[in-house]
Design an enzyme around this catalytic site. Structure first.
Site, short mmCIF file in Angstrom:
data_model
loop_
_atom_site.label_atom_id
_atom_site.label_comp_id
_atom_site.label_asym_id
_atom_site.label_seq_id
_atom_site.Cartn_x
_atom_site.Cartn_y
_atom_site.Cartn_z
N GLU A 29 83.70 -34.89 93.28
CA GLU A 29 82.83 -34.30 94.29
C GLU A 29 83.66 -33.26 95.04
OE1 GLU A 29 79.73 -34.88 94.21
OE2 GLU A 29 79.84 -36.61 92.87
N HIS A 168 75.48 -38.85 92.88
CA HIS A 168 76.36 -37.81 93.40
C HIS A 168 77.55 -38.38 94.17
CE1 HIS A 168 73.82 -34.53 92.10
NE2 HIS A 168 72.77 -35.13 92.65
N ASP A 173 78.86 -41.95 89.49
CA ASP A 173 78.50 -41.01 88.43
C ASP A 173 79.40 -41.20 87.21
OD1 ASP A 173 76.64 -40.13 90.19
OD2 ASP A 173 77.29 -38.04 90.24
#
Length: 571
Positions: A29, A168, A173
């Site tokens: 991220e 997310h 993920d």
């Protein structure tokens, strides 16, 4: 769907069965979509082999900058969550160690791998060039458009009805991607794909011409060394290094090599030559020398080792700093580009009261006109006779003492100027001054350490080979003169004696590095600096001045981390 025999790998080339391949499935991220401008906020990874989870890696990362509101809304990662989290300088080496020796897997791998490569470059780590598998590309190869109109992770998770729904967040993920990967791998078995090499060759990026040229690697040994792709006129197209020559060259004929220019190079190649080396250091040095000798059209790195810049004092009554390409004694550098050299030059002028003009000033009766720098109190106008050569000499001596590592007083002057700019709230000027000073410290430190190595007539060092043996390097004046190994059970000292006796004769040349190519000396110094390296013998002490620029490394780290208040203590 069937795979023709012409596109299948031979039994000898089958490589690693998929069930025995270790995959590290990861996700990042970030604060945005640009690897050059944005930062990582979270890393999540799952290590799997044969359908079993071997380990997980998960951490938030302090991006050292604000997180845009739209990113917070998408990921749920807030500024408060990353405050106090480890910085990337601590997380990156831990992740690289976790993923070492594995195949990296990511959904849209170009994005995630791009951030990792940029982070390695930014923080001084060499990108390990792992095999990378993209589940988006694999899904597009395996699934029809009717079955999977979209290859987004959420769409594939819904299609395969995986247990972990992507949200997310990096680890979640990554776990969803693991399940998607296993479902995709189930689809490739019926078409004859059972090994990692077959899987990479199955992906669409590999052209039939690439597959047909696999035999170019057949004669290469499974040993460390350097490989050279040659064109139809015997010209060298590309030079690279490998810990396993045969395995590495084979990768050029599979989808693990996705670079367009190298696929073009493979199409032109008619032969691959291999040079077996004792260990990775010898391979890296030989690669540099071959790049300099052949200047291959498809290599972007290190094609011209002579393209370095230096800063040197001119030989005149009022010396000034001049940019030169051929170093002489006392020169400052080396610098990879003119821009870096000019930035260091400006930093030195901030620290030492040398003149910045380029005119030649006679020792007696100068008749020039003071320039604007004199009005700004940045120059005492020796050109107009307002400063004698004797009054100018202390500035020259201060610069030479700084370069020799005898005194860092000029750095303190520059740091005081930085504190002054900060104190008057001239923050943009302070930031520019800080960056120039930090760059100067790094350049001086690197140059002094390289010069110390290049001054040694002979040094013998050893590193464990990981299997109970030793790797040896004989270094003379900053150049690799000989390299060898003593495998487990072989007495090491007779090997050392033989390597020294057969080592290349190296005569010292001019300049701070005694003629050693800067990049080769840098590669050797990095090898010597690695944990575990031992000095076997050195014909004279390898020393570093007590007041060298290295004593300011901690200041640079604090300044670049934003924790420094532009005041120096303890120097």
């Amino acid at each position: 769907m069937t795979t023709s025999a012409a596109s299948q790998l031979s039994f000898d080339e089958l490589g690693t069965p998929l069930r025995d391949t270790t995959f590290v499935v990861f996700d990042l991220e970030t604060t945005g979509g640009s690897a050059a401008e944005d930062a990582i906020t979270e890393i999540g990874a799952v290590k799997v082999r044969g359908g079993r989870v071997l380990g997980t890696f998960a951490t938030l990362v302090d991006p050292e900058r604000g997180i845009p509101p739209q990113v917070v809304a998408l990921t749920g990662i807030t500024q408060l969550m990353v405050t106090g989290a480890p910085r990337l300088t601590a997380v990156l080496p831990a992740f690289l160690e976790f993923a070492a020796g594995s195949v990296l897997v990511a959904h849209n791998s170009g994005f995630d791998v791009g951030f990792l490569k940029a982070a390695c470059e930014r923080h001084g780590y060499r990108w390990p060039r792992p095999t990378v598998l993209c589940t988006v590309k694999l899904a597009r190869r395996v699934l029809s458009r009717d079955e999977a109109p979209s290859c987004r992770l959420s769409a594939l998770a819904e299609l395969f009805r995986v247990d972990t729904a992507p949200n997310h967040r990096a680890l979640t993920d990554a776990r969803a991607t693991v399940e998607v990967l296993h479902h995709l791998l189930e689809r490739v078995g019926p078409v004859g794909v059972h090994s990692l090499e077959e899987l990479l060759a199955y992906l669409p990026e590999v052209t039939p011409e690439q597959r047909r040229k696999r035999e170019l690697a057949a004669h290469l040994p499974s040993a460390p060394g350097v490989y050279l792709f040659r064109g139809p006129n015997e010209e060298v197209l590309y030079v690279g290094t490998a810990s396993d020559l045969r395995k590495r060259v084979r990768q050029y004929f599979t989808a693990s090599e996705g670079r367009r220019r190298l696929r073009e190079m493979v199409a032109l190649a008619v032969r691959v030559d291999g040079v077996v080396c004792a260990h990775a250091l010898e391979a890296e040095v030989r690669e540099l020398r071959l790049l300099t000798a052949h200047k291959p059209a498809y290599n972007r790195r290190s094609r011209n080792q002579g393209g370095w810049w230096w800063l040197a004092l001119t030989d005149e009554p009022f010396p000034r700093l001049s940019l030169v390409r051929v170093p002489r004694a006392g020169a400052i550098g080396p610098f990879r580009s003119r821009r870096l050299a000019e930035a260091a030059q400006q930093a030195l002028l901030d620290a030492v009261p040398l003149r910045a003009c380029s005119q030649r000033i006679p020792a007696r009766n100068p008749r020039g006109t003071p320039c604007a720098l004199h009005e700004l109190d940045r120059c005492r106008a020796p050109c107009a006779g307002r400063q004698s050569a004797a009054d100018y000499a202390p500035a020259v001596d201060a610069l030479r003492s700084l370069v020799d590592g005898a005194d860092t007083a000029p750095l303190r002057v520059a740091a005081d100027r930085l504190a002054e700019l900060s104190g008057t709230q001239r923050f943009e000027d302070a930031a520019a001054h800080r960056d120039r000073l930090a760059g100067l410290v790094r350049s001086l430190d690197r140059g002094q350490r390289l010069a110390g190595l290049a001054a040694l007539p002979e040094l013998v060092a050893a590193r464990p080979d990981g299997s109970g043996g030793w790797e040896f390097a004989v270094v003379r004046h900053g150049r690799l003169a000989s390299a060898g190994v003593a495998r487990r059970g072989v007495p090491p000292m007779p090997v050392v004696d033989a390597l020294v006796a057969s080592a290349e004769t190296v005569l010292p040349g001019p300049g701070p590095l005694h003629g050693a190519p800067p990049e080769e000396a840098s590669v050797i110094l990095r090898w010597l600096d690695r944990p575990g390296t031992r000095l076997v013998r050195c014909d004279r002490p390898w020393t570093s001045p007590a007041h060298a620029a290295g004593s300011w490394r901690a200041w640079v780290e604090r300044a670049e981390a934003g924790r420094d208040q532009y005041r120096i203590t303890g120097h």
